[in-house]
Structure formats: C-alpha cells, structure tokens
Design a protein around this motif. Sequence first.
Motif, mmCIF file in Angstrom:
data_model
loop_
_atom_site.group_PDB
_atom_site.id
_atom_site.type_symbol
_atom_site.label_atom_id
_atom_site.label_comp_id
_atom_site.label_asym_id
_atom_site.label_seq_id
_atom_site.Cartn_x
_atom_site.Cartn_y
_atom_site.Cartn_z
ATOM 1 N N LYS A 129 3.742 12.271 -6.365
ATOM 2 C CA LYS A 129 4.496 11.174 -6.958
ATOM 3 C C LYS A 129 4.759 10.028 -5.987
ATOM 4 O O LYS A 129 5.434 9.069 -6.338
ATOM 5 C CB LYS A 129 5.827 11.689 -7.488
ATOM 6 N N ASP A 130 4.296 10.119 -4.773
ATOM 7 C CA ASP A 130 4.518 9.039 -3.820
ATOM 8 C C ASP A 130 3.327 8.917 -2.883
ATOM 9 O O ASP A 130 2.437 9.753 -2.870
ATOM 10 C CB ASP A 130 5.816 9.240 -3.036
ATOM 11 N N GLY A 131 3.318 7.883 -2.123
ATOM 12 C CA GLY A 131 2.271 7.660 -1.157
ATOM 13 C C GLY A 131 2.867 7.180 0.149
ATOM 14 O O GLY A 131 4.038 6.837 0.223
ATOM 15 N N VAL A 132 2.054 7.183 1.180
ATOM 16 C CA VAL A 132 2.469 6.674 2.477
ATOM 17 C C VAL A 132 1.408 5.684 2.916
ATOM 18 O O VAL A 132 0.223 6.010 2.956
ATOM 19 C CB VAL A 132 2.602 7.807 3.519
ATOM 20 N N THR A 133 1.823 4.475 3.216
ATOM 21 C CA THR A 133 0.913 3.451 3.705
ATOM 22 C C THR A 133 1.030 3.407 5.222
ATOM 23 O O THR A 133 2.129 3.420 5.766
ATOM 24 C CB THR A 133 1.275 2.075 3.108
ATOM 25 N N LEU A 134 -0.109 3.342 5.893
ATOM 26 C CA LEU A 134 -0.143 3.370 7.353
ATOM 27 C C LEU A 134 -0.695 2.073 7.913
ATOM 28 O O LEU A 134 -1.362 1.317 7.210
ATOM 29 C CB LEU A 134 -1.059 4.506 7.836
ATOM 30 N N ASP A 135 -0.478 1.874 9.187
ATOM 31 C CA ASP A 135 -1.147 0.819 9.926
ATOM 32 C C ASP A 135 -2.516 1.386 10.315
ATOM 33 O O ASP A 135 -2.635 2.129 11.292
ATOM 34 C CB ASP A 135 -0.326 0.433 11.164
ATOM 35 N N PHE A 136 -3.530 1.091 9.505
ATOM 36 C CA PHE A 136 -4.832 1.733 9.682
ATOM 37 C C PHE A 136 -5.513 1.376 10.992
ATOM 38 O O PHE A 136 -6.256 2.184 11.545
ATOM 39 C CB PHE A 136 -5.747 1.446 8.488
ATOM 40 N N GLU A 137 -5.274 0.206 11.540
ATOM 41 C CA GLU A 137 -5.848 -0.134 12.842
ATOM 42 C C GLU A 137 -5.317 0.811 13.918
ATOM 43 O O GLU A 137 -6.059 1.238 14.791
ATOM 44 C CB GLU A 137 -5.537 -1.594 13.199
ATOM 45 N N THR A 138 -4.048 1.148 13.824
ATOM 46 C CA THR A 138 -3.457 2.092 14.769
ATOM 47 C C THR A 138 -3.958 3.500 14.495
ATOM 48 O O THR A 138 -4.263 4.249 15.427
ATOM 49 C CB THR A 138 -1.916 2.041 14.690
#
Length: 155
Positions: A129-138
């Motif tokens: 029911k949820d997601g986590v967005t990341l700093d993909f470059e890191t």
Amino acid sequence: MFVKDNRLAILLDAVNCKELHLFTKELNHEETEALVRAMTSRVEILHLAVHFEFDMDYETFSKYKGDGKCTELHIDDCPDYHLSPLLDSVNFKKLHLFGGSKALSKGETEALVRAMTSRVEIVHLGGSKDGVTLDFETLKMYKGDGKCREVHCNG
C-alpha cells in the motif's frame, strides 16, 4: 498497551515474543539497552513505528550486531522523520522500510547504502500500500560488493 512512569525498560526486559511492535516517542539509554537485550535472546522481528519526534540511543542500538535472535527490522516511517541516524545504527539480516510514499533524501539514501554495504543482507522497500522513493544517483553508488544480496521494491 500504554506504559507510564518510565517502565518501558522493565517491560522490554520481560517481553518474550516472536514479533515486537514498538510505538513510542523515544527510547532513553536504559530502554534502548533493554531493547537490545530482548533482540539478542527473545524477539525475532522488531517493528518500529517512528514519527517526526522519535529518538533513541542510536549508539547503544548499534551495539546489536545481528548475532542474536532478532533477524528482521520493519520501519514504518513518518514523512517528517529523518531516517539517517536509525539506518546508520541497524544491523539485521532483513530490513523492511515502509515509507508511506516518503521520498528518502540524499543523506537518508546514503545511510541506506552504508547499511547495505556492511550490515544488511536483504532490503524490502515499500509495501503493498505504499512506496519509497530514493535518490537513485546515490543508490547507484552501491555496486553489489557489500553484504546486501537482495533488494525488493514494492509500491
């Protein structure tokens, strides 16, 4: 159950269960030591619900080296809580990070990469029911050359 009068340490020293769900504003040094003792011998899965004011003795929490009974940590995060200190102190086989669609900052993603490099084997990001967005470059800084061998992304 509500614990009053600073008796959480006593409760944590007495708890003997497979899963412990901990909803608290803070854990002082004594309470964090009691939690680590519980994780070492009696608790298999720890669920931490953190909010913007959550605080604990991270140095004491980091003394749990993942060599006890507890192998899994589930973190339910509030958007205003800064995860870096907690991620820098975790040492579990499995880390489940539920962010309520939270976007991890560069610093939080760096802390996650440090955990994946040396202390966490399996990472689950988000839930049904949820997601986590990341700093993909890191996140790309992690080359798979550390301890983490699986990353599961949901959401």
